[in-house]
Design an enzyme around this catalytic site. Structure first.
Site, PDB file in Angstrom:
ATOM      1  N   ASP A  69      13.467   7.756   7.067  1.00  0.00           N
ATOM      2  CA  ASP A  69      12.598   6.965   6.202  1.00  0.00           C
ATOM      3  C   ASP A  69      12.346   7.803   4.942  1.00  0.00           C
ATOM      4  O   ASP A  69      12.429   9.029   4.989  1.00  0.00           O
ATOM      5  CB  ASP A  69      11.298   6.679   6.966  1.00  0.00           C
ATOM      6  N   ASP A  99       7.582   7.818   9.747  1.00  0.00           N
ATOM      7  CA  ASP A  99       6.150   8.127   9.871  1.00  0.00           C
ATOM      8  C   ASP A  99       5.259   6.891   9.902  1.00  0.00           C
ATOM      9  O   ASP A  99       4.120   6.967  10.330  1.00  0.00           O
ATOM     10  CB  ASP A  99       5.708   8.988   8.684  1.00  0.00           C
ATOM     11  N   ASP A 126       7.961   1.827  10.510  1.00  0.00           N
ATOM     12  CA  ASP A 126       9.116   2.501  11.109  1.00  0.00           C
ATOM     13  C   ASP A 126       9.145   2.370  12.631  1.00  0.00           C
ATOM     14  O   ASP A 126      10.161   2.682  13.264  1.00  0.00           O
ATOM     15  CB  ASP A 126       9.098   4.003  10.762  1.00  0.00           C
TER      16      ASP A 126
HETATM   17  P1  ADP Z   1       8.669   2.922   2.725  1.00  0.00           P
HETATM   18  O1  ADP Z   1       9.726   2.225   3.524  1.00  0.00           O
HETATM   19  O2  ADP Z   1       9.283   3.810   1.671  1.00  0.00           O
HETATM   20  O3  ADP Z   1       7.703   3.704   3.617  1.00  0.00           O
HETATM   21  P2  ADP Z   1       7.000   0.495   2.391  1.00  0.00           P
HETATM   22  O4  ADP Z   1       7.851  -0.377   3.268  1.00  0.00           O
HETATM   23  O5  ADP Z   1       5.676   0.906   2.939  1.00  0.00           O
HETATM   24  O6  ADP Z   1       7.838   1.800   1.897  1.00  0.00           O
HETATM   25  O7  ADP Z   1       6.736  -0.257   1.005  1.00  0.00           O
HETATM   26  C1  ADP Z   1       7.813  -0.801   0.271  1.00  0.00           C
HETATM   27  C2  ADP Z   1       7.405  -1.194  -1.124  1.00  0.00           C
HETATM   28  O8  ADP Z   1       6.380  -2.223  -1.099  1.00  0.00           O
HETATM   29  C3  ADP Z   1       6.765  -0.070  -1.931  1.00  0.00           C
HETATM   30  O9  ADP Z   1       7.727   0.760  -2.505  1.00  0.00           O
HETATM   31  C4  ADP Z   1       5.964  -0.871  -2.967  1.00  0.00           C
HETATM   32  O10 ADP Z   1       6.802  -1.313  -3.999  1.00  0.00           O
HETATM   33  C5  ADP Z   1       5.476  -2.060  -2.183  1.00  0.00           C
HETATM   34  N1  ADP Z   1       4.126  -1.828  -1.636  1.00  0.00           N
HETATM   35  C6  ADP Z   1       3.793  -1.609  -0.335  1.00  0.00           C
HETATM   36  N2  ADP Z   1       2.455  -1.451  -0.205  1.00  0.00           N
HETATM   37  C7  ADP Z   1       1.922  -1.531  -1.458  1.00  0.00           C
HETATM   38  C8  ADP Z   1       0.588  -1.452  -1.997  1.00  0.00           C
HETATM   39  N3  ADP Z   1      -0.495  -1.233  -1.246  1.00  0.00           N
HETATM   40  N4  ADP Z   1       0.448  -1.599  -3.339  1.00  0.00           N
HETATM   41  C9  ADP Z   1       1.517  -1.819  -4.121  1.00  0.00           C
HETATM   42  N5  ADP Z   1       2.782  -1.905  -3.686  1.00  0.00           N
HETATM   43  C10 ADP Z   1       3.001  -1.777  -2.371  1.00  0.00           C
HETATM   44 MG    MG Z   2       7.156   5.974   5.396  1.00  0.00          MG
END
Ligand code: ADP
Ligand code: MG
Length: 292
Positions: A38, A237, A241
């Site tokens: 991730d 994390d 995931d």
């Molecule tokens: P990752 O897989 O890298 O852990 P996430 O799946 O949690 O990322 O989030 C994917 C995308 O969704 C982020 O890169 C962002 O663009 C958007 N996003 C998620 N949560 C938020 C939030 N609280 N505020 C703004 N954008 C968000």
């Molecule tokens: Mg993450």
């Protein structure tokens, strides 16, 4: 492997801050063909900081940030924390949010001072019918710098882009190189956008990236590799995931991550240092060699 060799190796792992929950995980780790990491909180520190506030359409910078922070205050995402902290540093008062909603892997929405505020990725705004074209240049510029661009709409109109940057962990590049040396393919998977993901991957030597993955599709990516006959590891994390960690042949959670991720995995890397993955593979190889 014998129960004794398993116990010895598990003890050695623990001394390195690696908690191995099952004998099976230790017995499988030496066979891994590919490991999916991730991005946020795993390859990167997961402590993003706000870097850019770029309004369009005549919106004042502080107004944009105050509205966004008011909504993000209700979110538990690391991106949200960066925005709220910065708004606090600038002394901005945050109004109350009503009708808050969070769309996992996409962003958040809520009403502030009677205005409907959307903050998130392209998918979130497009699904709400917002024309995101005025935000595209800023979005792409930030993403190419490895920053995560968050698009903002106010009352259905594009209002600006907020940039947040996360830095890669010191341990990431060396661990990934060590896995490559051991013949293990390394893949990065993220809900973040393609350009940001590619920029971060380049910093740590990851050559294959799966980006813009919705949380519910992360486990499918693991399944697809397994369908190619590969033994697949996953390191993550977040809540998002957890299904992928459970689906993987060996799932490893970051110790500072969410409880759900830890409960769904076979191995916990207590400090989040990615070299723990290499150590686990090496211990597994040594354990299995001893019994043959
Ligand atoms: P990752 O897989 O890298 O852990 P996430 O799946 O949690 O990322 O989030 C994917 C995308 O969704 C982020 O890169 C962002 O663009 C958007 N996003 C998620 N949560 C938020 C939030 N609280 N505020 C703004 N954008 C968000
Ligand atoms: Mg993450």
């Amino acid at each position: 492997a014998t129960p004794l060799s398993i116990t010895v190796s598990t003890g050695k792992a623990a001394a390195h801050g690696i908690l191995i929950r099952s004998a099976e995980a230790l017995e499988t780790a030496h066979k891994l063909d590919a490991i999916i990491f991730d991005k946020t909180g795993t390859v990167t520190r997961g402590i993003p900081a706000l870097t850019d506030v770029l309004p369009v359409d005549g919106v004042a910078e502080d107004r944009l940030l105050a509205l966004v922070a008011a909504v993000e205050k209700a979110s538990e995402h690391p991106l949200a924390a960066a925005i709220v902290t910065d708004a606090g540093d600038r002394g901005l008062g945050l109004a109350e949010v009503v009708d808050f909603a969070s769309v996992t892997g996409q962003g958040v929405r809520g009403s502030v001072d009677g205005q409907l505020v959307l903050v998130g990725n392209r998918r979130l705004l497009e699904a709400a019918g917002v024309d995101t074209r005025p935000l595209e240049l800023a979005h792409d510029t930030l993403a190419d710098q490895g920053k995560t661009p968050m698009l903002v709409a106010i009352d259905g109109r594009a209002a600006g882009v907020i940039g947040v940057a996360d830095t890669v962990k010191e341990s990431s590049a060396a661990a990934i190189a060590a896995l490559h040396v051991r013949g293990i393919e390394v893949i990065m998977m993220t809900g973040d956008n393609r350009a940001t993901a590619a920029a971060i991957a380049a910093q740590v030597g990851i050559r294959r990236v799966v980006a813009e993955v919705l949380p519910e599709h992360k486990a499918d990516a693991v399944r697809r590799l397994q369908a190619e006959g590969k033994i697949v590891g996953m390191v993550g994390d977040g809540i998002n995931d957890a299904p992928a960690l459970a689906q993987a042949d060996v799932g490893s959670a970051i110790g500072t991550g969410t409880d759900v991720a830890i409960e769904s995995s076979d191995i916990t890397l207590i400090s989040g240092d990615l070299s723990g993955v290499v150590t686990a593979v090496d211990l597994s190889r040594a354990t299995m060699r001893n019994i043959r």
